[in-house]
Structure formats: structure tokens, C-alpha cells
Design a protein around this motif. Structure first.
Motif, short mmCIF file in Angstrom:
data_model
loop_
_atom_site.label_atom_id
_atom_site.label_comp_id
_atom_site.label_asym_id
_atom_site.label_seq_id
_atom_site.Cartn_x
_atom_site.Cartn_y
_atom_site.Cartn_z
N TYR A 242 0.84 -1.20 0.00
CA TYR A 242 0.00 0.00 0.00
C TYR A 242 0.88 1.26 0.00
CZ TYR A 242 -4.09 2.86 1.20
OH TYR A 242 -5.11 3.77 1.18
N GLY B 64 -6.23 -1.23 -3.61
CA GLY B 64 -6.81 -0.47 -2.51
C GLY B 64 -6.32 0.98 -2.51
N ALA B 65 -5.04 1.16 -2.68
CA ALA B 65 -4.47 2.51 -2.66
C ALA B 65 -5.02 3.33 -3.82
CB ALA B 65 -2.95 2.42 -2.73
N ASP C 266 -8.55 4.30 -3.08
CA ASP C 266 -8.55 5.37 -2.08
C ASP C 266 -8.18 6.71 -2.71
OD1 ASP C 266 -9.21 3.48 -0.32
OD2 ASP C 266 -7.37 3.55 0.87
#
Lengths: 331, 331
Positions: free
Chosen positions: A225, A253-254, A257
Motif C-alpha cells: 500500500y 486499494g491505494a 482510495d
DNA sequence: TTTGATTTTGCAACCGGTTGCAATGCAAAA
DNA sequence: TTTTGCATTGCAACCGGTTGCAAAATCAAA
């Protein structure tokens, strides 16, 4: 008070050899003797002592199973397969954890002391010298997930990481991505190096250059991440080849986000096809290694090796496959 | 040509006993003799044969490590810890995969043949009879993650699943949820049964009743997802206690797919706190077992057991802890 | 220097099997 | 009936260590 051969022999009224022979595959015993022995053994609750047998035959049926990566769930599957396959052949895995200390010397000594029949080193991050160390003391050894070597000095079963890297490059390109980045696992791991090399070569033959190269120090989500965040902050790219699914999921995920639309604005392809990559929370497109084939082949090779330990080192490579999910645009 | 004790003795000009003694902890050898032996051993490249030693001492330093769940990543961590801790004590794990065949008879026989010093059965799904089978043939055995038994016949190290179930009930209640459901792992697993029991009792003391009870046949995402879908279609509940994080994540996924707002309209609490529950894609609130404490305690108990095998069966329970994340409303 | 206590040492038996070899048994062939 | 050949059997040595015991060596005290 534990029952020995001699006890059984006495009760069955035969010699110790006769008892030994009824427990030895292919030894010469008459049916009459055999059944007398079996009966006595059953009555006494006799269990042959494999340790004693090992001493006499200098064959222990033990196989050292050396692992250094207890973070990556993929290795649980590997362990599952190996234990099953070894059990089927009446071989017993002696598990060695090489995590903290990559110096194999102690493990070599230990497995030697136990007179294991062979060693499986299952790792893509251990240096080749590690497997060699076993070979040098005369232990047959197979390096699974090891590096391809055109002049191998140790048996290798695994995949062609370079080829897989090229495959990633071609796949990303075919989906219309053009600024391709690499986010690998540990830089020192040969698998990382080889995948990157293949990736670069793949790009070259497509007249492209690597947009960025970055590494995650280990295969954990946090590390991945953080690495991805840095990449996003400093580099330009529209697709990413990740050296492992954990890293791929972290990158995913990063990116989410950061509000990036996947696969539209960014494509991600992982490596390993672990169980959870298929969960719909991720739907990570990835490259899978044929774990089952690799493990089967390893144990089969091991079997041959036990028959003929002098067999020259060979390399067995299996093809990887792209597993289509949701993190790449359709072609 | 392998070097034996006798070779070293001859070269060092001492008796075989002297050589043996320099390799035996606490044996009586003069410094002079010891160094002569060490020198000779080094020159010859001698490695003591542990198999022979085991035969003579009837101590193998081998420990059977029996596992039947190679699906749940939590066990990779367990394996990591056990291998490390055993290695520190000069014990060697002989890994046994009991997945396909829950009948332990073969494994018992095999571990007995290898004269392992002790057995660790690491499973919450194997029936207690399994561990007992080892005890009955005289092998010291510890059942890790086993069931609490007020009159234990086998050593157990783990958690109080009933207590954990009650903890889940209290936690959900304290967040304002009132229609509480249970989605457990395999129904036959004692851990599932105990957690449900504790959950129900916890609810009772809160004047509540279980809204629904359902099971997933195994700890896979698909199974959990399907079970959750069924639950959603047929039952009313505003919070769910899941028997495992994998199931919890599957439930989370299914709920999201159904457009349910979490944690507002549905609260979910899992079990095990596996690595990826903390990934921000999930943020699963869960109950964690203190794996490290459990493994440490197990190996320590094992050490004591080896000193004194007759030691009476004991149970060691460790407290669980709620790990706060994003799938429950704040209290 | 002698004596007694304490260490150190080697002998030899033992741990629980395997296996080469010669002896035995048995049935078929002569 | 005798001979021949093969399958079975038991003997005894061996695998590579450990360890109880008595003898030898060492050391300190007298």
C-alpha cells in the motif's frame, strides 16, 4: 514396556529375521510364517521401529521441507499439496522454517544429522546458494519456485519468471495500456528480478519503455500500500504489473482510495492467483502459477531422485496463465 | 563414504565413548580430549547420526504436528510460530496432513513408528477422539485450539469458545443491534458449537433470542457467500456473528452486493483477526485469538511434558479480544 | 610421598532393526 | 529313489550411536 521384533519372534516361534521379513516389502517369507507373525504382532500390539530400520538401511523416508515465506497464503496451499503427495509415497516431511536466518548452514547440518533422504527448498526468495549448500553435503535437493538456469547445478521446478514478465507486458499492451509500470516484491528475490527483466524485454519488443519500477520490501499489504502511494505521488502510468497478488490488492486499494477508476484509468495485473484474488471485493486480474502441476512434478522428480541420486540436475518449467477478472479493460 | 564415530575416535586417538561424550550435553570429558575430538571431527567432516542416537536413547526430538485445515490462512501463522518455537528447543516438526481422512489411525501408527517424542494436534474441527487416539498409544499429545473440557483427558491449549461467543453477543448488543444472527463454520466443529452456545447464553442474559442460526460447511469464501445470501433471503436480523473471518468477509461481500449499508443497517463481527481483515477493503471488526500466546504456551507445555510425560491433563485458556474496525456501529 | 576423593577414560553390552550367506525343506525332474 | 533347483529359514554380523561400570588418571590434602 515396548514390544520389539524379538518379542514377536519368540511368541510366533520363528526367528527375528522372519519377523523382519514379513514387514519388508518383497522379502521372502512363506504365507504360513507370515500369518503366524502377523498374529503374534497383533496380539502383542507390535509397531515396527522405523528409527531402527532407518539405521540399518540408511534410508529414513524423511524429506526436509524448507520454507522461508510464512506470510504468503500461497504457501499454505503448497504445504497442503506437498504433505499430501509425500504421504502418498510414504515419505515424511520434516518442516524447516528458514525465515529469520537466510544462512542455511544450521538447517543443512540439522537435516544432515537426521539423514533425510532428500530436501525440497520451496522458495523464490532464497538465494540459489541455499539449495547448493544442501547439494554440497551430498543431499539430493530440489529447488521449487527457483530460478531457471541454463546450466543448472541443482534441480529446479517452477515457472519461467522472465516469460511470465513478458506475458504481463503483452497482456497490458493488448488492453490498450501504454504507460506500464512495475511494482515488484523484494528486489533481491530472483523471481522479482526475472519478472522485471522479462517485463522490460516484453515492452521493448512492443517498442515501449518501462514507465516506472518500484519494489515492496516484503509481501505484506501495508508495504504494498505504501509503495503504491509513493508510486502514485511521483510517477505517471496507466497500468501496473505487480509482483504478487497481495501487492496487487494493496495497489488496488491505494488506487481506489486515491479515487482512481479501475480498470478505466488504471489497469492492474497481479501474480499468483491466490484464493482471495477471486473474491468479488477484489476481482484481481492476475497471472497464475500451476501450483498443482509444480508440486506433482516435484514429488515425482523426488521419487526418481531417490532411486538414482546421481541423476543430473534438470529444470522443469511450467507455463503461467492469465486469469481474467475485473482490473483490466477488456481487449 | 560416510564418517562415523569410530573414524573420529581412531583419528583422535581416543575411545568411541570419548567421541560420543564430547557430543553429549553434560557428559564428562576433559578439555584436552574434547579438543582432540573436535579437531579430528572437523578434519573428517563428521556429522553425528541422530538416527543412531535416537535408537540408543529412545528420544528422537521429533514432534508430530497434525493439521487438517490448509484452507484457513491463520494456520500459516500457526505453522510459522510452531516451527520457530520448536526449532529453538531443538525439536523437529514432522508435519502430518489429516485433511482428507479424519480417521487418525494411520497417522497415529505412522508417528508411533517414527517414535516421535510428542504430538501437537492443531485443529478446532477434529473430534476430540483424534487427540485421544494418540494418547492411547502412549504418545504425549496436546490439542491446540481444542475444546475446553472440565475433566480433560488430553492437554488442551486454546481459547474459551463459549466465552468468546458471549463476548460477541455483548458486543453486538452494546452497539445497539437487537436482532442478532449467527453464521458459523462447519456445524460439527466443536468450536462452532461452543461459540454458538456461548452466543445464545450471552443473548439470554440480555433478554434476547437468537434471530437465526446458519452454518457454512467449510471456511471458504464461496460457501460463506452462498450461506449469507440464503440468510438474507429468508431471515430478519440486524447484526451477524460469523464463525470465522473468511465467512465474515464473504458475508460482508454478499451484504454489500445486496445494497445493505454496513454498519448502519447491518453489523458484522468476525472471528480470528486474520491478516487481511485489517485491509481497508474490508475493515472487518472481529474477535482475535491470541495466537502467539497460545503457541508459546503450547510449546512450553510440550517441553514440560517431555520432562514428565505422566503429567496430568490440563487446560490452558487464553482470553480473546474485540478488534474494533468498521463493520459495527460505534457504541 | 602416601592416601583418599574426584574426574576421566575405555570396555562391552545394548538400542531394534536388516541382510548376506549357508543350511534346510520341499517338490519336480530324472 | 535319487538328483536338482528353488523357496524359506536362521545365524550372526552390522548399522552408529549411548551408557553403566570398573579401572586409570588426576588432584588435593595429610
Amino acid at each position: 514396556m515396548v514390544i520389539t521384533l524379538a518379542d514377536v519372534a519368540k511368541r510366533a516361534g520363528v526367528s527375528r529375521s522372519a519377523v523382519s521379513r514379513t514387514y519388508t516389502e518383497g522379502a521372502s517369507v512363506s504365507d504360513k510364517t507370515r500369518s503366524k507373525v502377523m498374529k503374534a504382532a497383533r496380539e502383542l500390539g507390535y509397531t515396527p521401529n522405523i528409527i531402527a530400520r532407518s539405521l540399518a538401511t540408511s534410508r529414513t523416508q524423511l524429506v526436509g521441507l524448507v520454507i522461508n515465506n510464512f506470510q504468503n497464503p500461497i504457501f499454505l496451499e503448497v504445504l497442503d499439496q506437498f504433505t499430501r503427495l509425500l504421504q502418498e509415497r510414504n515419505l515424511r516431511p520434516l518442516l524447516v522454517n528458514l525465515s529469520d536466518n537466510p544462512d542455511p548452514a544450521d538447517s543443512v547440518e540439522m537435516l544432515r544429522q537426521y539423514r533425510v533422504d532428500a530436501v525440497i527448498v520451496a522458495s523464490s526468495t532464497l538465494p540459489p546458494a541455499c539449495s547448493l549448500a544442501f547439494k554440497e553435503v551430498g543431499l539430493p535437493v530440489i529447488n521449487v519456485f527457483g530460478r531457471y538456469n541454463p546450466t543448472p547445478d541443482v534441480h529446479v521446478v517452477g515457472i519461467d519468471n522472465q516469460h511470465a514478465g513478458a506475458m504481463a507486458a503483452r497482456t497490458l499492451h493488448s488492453r490498450g495500456y501504454r504507460a506500464l509500470g512495475f511494482l515488484g516484491g523484494p528486489e533481491r528475490a530472483t523471481s522479482t528480478q526475472d519478472r522485471l527483466k522479462g517485463f522490460k524485454e516484453g515492452l521493448k519488443s512492443l517498442k515501449l519503455k518501462t514507465s516506472c519500477v518500484h519494489y515492496a520490501d516484503n509481501y505484506s499489504y501495508e508495504t504494498g500500500y505504501a509503495a503504491m502511494k509513493e508510486l502514485l505521488a511521483t510517477q505517471q502510468f496507466d497500468a501496473l504489473f505487480c509482483g504478487d497478488d497481495v501487492i496487487g490488492m494493496a495497489a488496488l486499494g491505494a488506487a481506489r482510495d486515491a479515487g482512481i477508476s479501475i480498470p478505466k484509468d488504471l489497469g492492474i495485473i497481479g501474480f499468483n492467483d491466490m484464493e482471495m484474488s477471486s473474491w468479488q471485493a477484489f476481482g484481481l486480474t492476475t497471472i497464475s502459477q500451476p501450483i498443482t502441476d509444480i508440486c506433482n512434478s516435484t514429488v515425482e522428480l523426488l521419487g526418481n531422485l531417490l532411486e538414482n541420486p546421481e541423476r543430473g540436475a534438470e529444470t522443469r518449467l511450467f507455463p503461467c496463465k492469465v486469469i481474467e477478472r475485473d482490473t483490466l479493460r477488456k481487449s
